[in-house]
Design an enzyme around this catalytic site. Structure first.
Site, PDB file in Angstrom:
ATOM      1  N   HIS A  38     -16.334 -46.929  48.453  1.00  0.00           N
ATOM      2  CA  HIS A  38     -14.636 -46.907  47.646  1.00  0.00           C
ATOM      3  C   HIS A  38     -14.371 -45.265  48.196  1.00  0.00           C
ATOM      4  CE1 HIS A  38     -10.681 -47.946  46.910  1.00  0.00           C
ATOM      5  NE2 HIS A  38     -10.574 -46.822  45.825  1.00  0.00           N
ATOM      6  N   HIS A  41     -12.799 -50.219  36.954  1.00  0.00           N
ATOM      7  CA  HIS A  41     -13.131 -48.638  36.677  1.00  0.00           C
ATOM      8  C   HIS A  41     -12.581 -48.282  34.830  1.00  0.00           C
ATOM      9  CE1 HIS A  41     -13.218 -44.626  37.042  1.00  0.00           C
ATOM     10  NE2 HIS A  41     -12.377 -44.430  37.368  1.00  0.00           N
ATOM     11  N   GLU A  62      -4.548 -42.396  33.863  1.00  0.00           N
ATOM     12  CA  GLU A  62      -3.935 -42.733  34.714  1.00  0.00           C
ATOM     13  C   GLU A  62      -2.616 -43.661  35.022  1.00  0.00           C
ATOM     14  OE1 GLU A  62      -7.000 -44.679  37.593  1.00  0.00           O
ATOM     15  OE2 GLU A  62      -8.593 -43.063  36.649  1.00  0.00           O
ATOM     16  N   TYR A  95       2.124 -52.813  45.887  1.00  0.00           N
ATOM     17  CA  TYR A  95       0.136 -51.872  45.727  1.00  0.00           C
ATOM     18  C   TYR A  95      -1.269 -53.347  46.548  1.00  0.00           C
ATOM     19  CZ  TYR A  95      -3.877 -49.544  43.513  1.00  0.00           C
ATOM     20  OH  TYR A  95      -4.500 -48.830  43.028  1.00  0.00           O
ATOM     21  N   HIS A 118      -2.897 -46.600  32.124  1.00  0.00           N
ATOM     22  CA  HIS A 118      -4.475 -46.838  32.478  1.00  0.00           C
ATOM     23  C   HIS A 118      -5.169 -45.984  31.206  1.00  0.00           C
ATOM     24  CE1 HIS A 118      -3.868 -50.065  35.820  1.00  0.00           C
ATOM     25  NE2 HIS A 118      -3.985 -50.255  34.223  1.00  0.00           N
TER      26      HIS A 118
END
Length: 434
Positions: free
Chosen positions: A290, A333, A339, A348, A363
């Site tokens: 990714h 992550h 973010e 989403y 986040h």
């Protein structure tokens, strides 16, 4: 009738533009910026977006030729706007994952300025290094009222209800899945086509610019030719107007007896602009793994550290997923950046349940996050074949190197208190090899 789609293609940040209202021929002086007498009895006025001595490639300024100079107004007085702040030092830190439901449209008449409210931010508006993230919800036009931000640039992302934006440089229609940037100091007014709601990224001390492309080459991501600035448009209205100023994070108001939108012509490289997110040229992984979300950066506001942004505006548009032997959604992550996610339309892909259009999530720095349980299970067991990702969807991220502080208001209103439960069902799959 005004043609809101009458625009110039920007064709590259830093380019010089010259435009005047076609109703007034020869409105722009020839051969100099500030003649002793301007054509048609106009006043010349320079609007500077950078220091006079900024390097040529980054120097921002425009010359305006207007019916009256903008200095003609009465003294500023305080204007109450209680849901807004740029003072983040007065709030307590909170490292949790946060998600907000869409803010409801107001019941009473509320214009764009009255409908602004702050969720989070960082840095300092007085020393001019930082950002703030706001939202708005409104249901009436800014009648006889204009607004300007003395502190920084606004990047406006409407999620519901098109915006008719009148500026000193002309008029822009901003639709859903389009964005509009109003640089520092430019006066504007917003009319709406039905109730409207959206997101705002504010940066101070820097301006938005296109990201460097590096190995991507010349033609990826957002193409400069797709950014549009307004063609000059003016009105000659000798009527009372209220000018709202945001200065050092505080709102002020001043009265004047004429419209501020009386610029007959202008030239320069400092102007409002819009961009259609559907024109973004997506770059993606075609083999395995990714790719980092930085490949989806539309605009960036850089800090003084190379490669580190005060803020990046990143989108996740429809695209093809073809990576083999790969967990295709965003990986779990922890990040040295903050973010903030928003959703304009659709679902989403990493959180299709609780994340709604008009909602948001944050986040914070080094707080873990990633796909919810349903997304993880589906994408670790499903057949990997080429598929259209995010079809009918447009989500985005405001990413920053600054540590975000959440306002007390945002900790109470529209909060999804069950957000943390998205990850609780994740199971232990580890098996000790024999």
């Amino acid at each position: 009738m005004v043609d809101f789609d009458n625009l110039n293609y920007l064709s590259g940040f830093g380019n010089e533009f010259a435009t005047s209202d076609p109703r007034v021929p020869d409105a722009l002086p020839e051969g100099q910026n500030n003649p002793q007498q301007c054509p048609h009895g106009l006043y010349s006025e320079q609007l500077s977006g950078t220091a006079f001595t900024a390097p040529r490639h980054s120097n921002k300024r425009s010359w305006l030729y207007r019916i009256r100079p903008s200095v003609i107004h009465h003294p500023f007085e305080k204007f109450e706007q209680n849901a807004w702040t740029n003072d983040f030092g007065k709030f307590s830190p909170n490292p949790n994952q946060w998600r907000w439901n869409p803010h409801p449209i107001p019941d009473k008449g509320t214009d764009f300025v009255e409908g602004l409210y702050t969720l989070c931010g960082g840095g300092d508006v007085i020393s001019r290094s930082g950002l703030a993230i706001h939202m708005y919800a409104c249901n009436k036009n800014m009648d006889h009222r204009a607004f300007y931000n003395a502190d920084g640039d606004f990047l406006i992302v409407p999620q519901e209800g098109e915006l008719e934006v009148t500026t000193e440089f002309g008029r822009i229609l901003v639709g859903i899945q389009e964005i509009c940037v109003i640089p520092q100091g430019i006066r504007f007014s917003i009319d709406i086509r039905g109730p409207s709601r959206g997101y705002i990224l504010e940066v101070y001390g820097v301006h938005f610019q296109l990201p460097d492309l590096g190995p991507i080459g010349a033609n990826g991501l957002a193409n400069p030719r797709d950014f549009e600035t307004p063609v000059a448009w003016f009105e000659e209205r000798d009527e009372p107007f209220e000018i709202i100023s945001k200065y050092q994070g505080v709102f002020f108001k001043a009265k004047q007896n004429h419209s501020p939108f009386d610029v007959v012509g202008w030239h320069g490289n400092y102007a409002p602009y819009k961009y259609d997110l559907r024109k973004f040229m997506v770059i993606n992984a075609v083999a395995f793994d990714h790719a980092d979300p930085s490949i989806f950066t539309v605009l960036t506001a850089q800090s003084t550290r190379p490669g580190v942004a005060i803020a990046d505006f990143v989108i996740f548009p429809p695209r093809w997923g073809v990576a083999e032997n790969t967990f295709r959604p965003p990986y779990y992550h922890r990040n040295c950046m903050s973010e903030f996610m928003g959703l304009i339309v659709g679902n989403y892909e990493a959180k299709e349940g609780g994340f709604k259009p008009g909602g948001a999530s944050l986040h914070s720095m080094m707080t873990p996050h990633g796909p919810d349980f349903a997304c993880f299970e589906a994408n670790t067991k499903g057949e990997l074949k080429p598929q259209k990702v995010a079809h009918g969807t447009m989500s985005f991220m405001f990413e920053s190197s600054l540590s975000m502080v959440i306002t007390d208001w945002a900790l109470k209103e529209n909060v999804d208190w069950n957000y943390h439960k998205d990850w609780q069902p994740l199971k232990k799959h580890f098996v000790m090899p024999k």
